[in-house]
Design a protein around this motif. Sequence first.
Motif, short mmCIF file in Angstrom:
data_model
loop_
_atom_site.label_atom_id
_atom_site.label_comp_id
_atom_site.label_asym_id
_atom_site.label_seq_id
_atom_site.Cartn_x
_atom_site.Cartn_y
_atom_site.Cartn_z
N LEU A 75 -11.64 5.59 -3.11
CA LEU A 75 -10.70 4.74 -2.81
C LEU A 75 -10.31 4.23 -4.17
O LEU A 75 -11.03 3.80 -4.87
N ILE A 76 -8.90 4.73 -4.36
CA ILE A 76 -8.55 4.48 -6.05
C ILE A 76 -7.21 3.60 -5.96
O ILE A 76 -6.36 3.88 -5.42
N ASN A 77 -7.24 2.50 -6.78
CA ASN A 77 -5.91 1.89 -6.95
C ASN A 77 -6.04 1.90 -8.28
O ASN A 77 -6.30 1.24 -9.42
N PRO A 78 -5.07 3.02 -9.00
CA PRO A 78 -4.89 3.31 -10.36
C PRO A 78 -4.10 2.15 -11.16
O PRO A 78 -4.31 2.33 -12.38
N ALA A 79 -3.53 1.50 -10.47
CA ALA A 79 -2.66 0.24 -10.91
C ALA A 79 -1.84 1.04 -12.04
O ALA A 79 -1.02 1.95 -12.10
N GLY A 80 -1.91 0.38 -13.51
CA GLY A 80 -1.17 1.22 -14.45
C GLY A 80 -1.19 2.45 -14.95
O GLY A 80 -0.16 2.88 -15.67
N PHE A 81 -2.36 3.00 -14.35
CA PHE A 81 -2.39 4.47 -14.74
C PHE A 81 -1.71 5.42 -13.64
O PHE A 81 -1.68 6.50 -13.77
N THR A 82 -1.19 4.66 -12.83
CA THR A 82 -0.57 5.61 -11.63
C THR A 82 0.50 6.68 -11.99
O THR A 82 0.47 7.94 -11.60
N SER A 83 1.48 6.19 -13.08
CA SER A 83 2.33 6.86 -13.39
C SER A 83 2.39 7.32 -14.79
O SER A 83 3.17 7.94 -15.27
N GLU A 101 -5.33 6.68 -2.22
CA GLU A 101 -4.63 5.86 -3.11
C GLU A 101 -4.30 4.52 -2.41
O GLU A 101 -3.43 4.63 -1.54
N VAL A 102 -4.33 3.56 -3.00
CA VAL A 102 -4.26 2.24 -2.53
C VAL A 102 -3.29 1.69 -3.54
O VAL A 102 -3.60 1.36 -4.80
N HIS A 103 -2.38 0.81 -3.21
CA HIS A 103 -1.54 0.04 -3.97
C HIS A 103 -1.18 -1.42 -3.29
O HIS A 103 -0.82 -1.37 -2.04
N ILE A 104 -1.57 -2.42 -3.69
CA ILE A 104 -1.34 -3.81 -3.05
C ILE A 104 0.40 -4.01 -2.83
O ILE A 104 0.76 -4.51 -1.71
N SER A 105 1.12 -3.69 -3.84
CA SER A 105 2.40 -4.16 -3.51
C SER A 105 3.08 -2.54 -3.38
O SER A 105 2.71 -1.40 -3.63
N PRO A 106 4.42 -2.50 -2.72
CA PRO A 106 5.03 -1.11 -2.21
C PRO A 106 5.80 -0.79 -3.50
O PRO A 106 6.79 -1.37 -4.10
N LEU A 107 5.22 0.45 -3.95
CA LEU A 107 5.86 0.81 -5.23
C LEU A 107 7.26 1.41 -5.04
O LEU A 107 7.98 1.27 -6.09
N PHE A 108 7.57 1.68 -4.03
CA PHE A 108 8.92 2.07 -3.70
C PHE A 108 10.01 1.16 -3.71
O PHE A 108 11.30 1.21 -3.88
N ARG A 109 9.39 -0.18 -3.91
CA ARG A 109 10.58 -1.47 -4.05
C ARG A 109 10.37 -1.62 -5.47
O ARG A 109 10.93 -3.00 -5.81
N ARG A 110 9.69 -1.26 -6.22
CA ARG A 110 9.48 -1.87 -7.65
C ARG A 110 10.39 -0.90 -8.77
O ARG A 110 10.95 -0.35 -8.21
N ASP A 111 9.94 -1.17 -9.97
CA ASP A 111 10.74 -0.39 -10.90
C ASP A 111 10.76 1.31 -10.81
O ASP A 111 9.65 1.50 -10.17
N THR A 124 -5.59 12.32 -0.41
CA THR A 124 -5.63 12.80 0.93
C THR A 124 -4.49 11.81 1.63
O THR A 124 -3.73 12.37 2.25
N ALA A 125 -4.45 10.56 1.24
CA ALA A 125 -3.40 9.81 1.72
C ALA A 125 -3.05 8.58 0.84
O ALA A 125 -3.95 8.46 -0.41
N LYS A 126 -2.00 7.86 0.88
CA LYS A 126 -1.68 6.85 0.13
C LYS A 126 -1.31 5.48 1.17
O LYS A 126 -0.55 5.82 2.15
N ILE A 127 -1.66 4.33 0.57
CA ILE A 127 -1.48 3.05 1.59
C ILE A 127 -1.02 2.32 0.43
O ILE A 127 -1.39 1.84 -0.56
N GLU A 128 0.18 1.56 0.74
CA GLU A 128 0.73 0.66 -0.01
C GLU A 128 1.67 -0.40 0.58
O GLU A 128 2.16 -0.07 1.53
N GLY A 129 1.71 -1.37 0.07
CA GLY A 129 2.50 -2.60 0.22
C GLY A 129 1.81 -3.53 1.36
O GLY A 129 2.68 -4.38 2.06
#
Length: 149
Positions: A75-83, A101-111, A124-129
């Motif tokens: 399980l990885i939350n790459p945070a600032g390394f994501t992009s 891949e896990v993100h606490i906030s929805p990346l699609f609604r961010r910058d 394999t999968a991505k969970i965000e928001g």
Amino acid sequence: MPHRPTILVINGPNLDMLGTRQPEIYGHDTLSDVERLCRHTGDECGVTIDFRQSDSEAEIMAWIKKARGSAAGILINPAGFTSTSIAILDALLIFDGPIIEVHISPLFRRDEFRHLSYVSKAATAKIEGFGIGGYGFAITRLAELARKA
């Protein structure tokens, strides 16, 4: 006692500041709260949690490479390394198990620059928001995949 598969949980840069860093985006939960949730969910699912956080790209890459052959999933939350991190992507591509891949906030609604995720190319999968709840979802799914392996 039967062997419990290990799930490696990796948290990237600045996640040690959860609870104080931009609570309007990330909420008030701390990294300790995330770890407690992961360990509790892991216990319920019959897996061992190896929980880590680093601001160092090289350290994260080393953990991923060492997980090959010893962890049932990542399980990885790459945070600032994501992009930004093709190097973490390359390390993940070496791992031979499931990756969520896990993100606490929805990346699609961010910058806009946060919409690209190199990590997603190996995931394999991505969970965000879902706030920190996304970690629980990911561990539950990784445990299911470990049982099928």
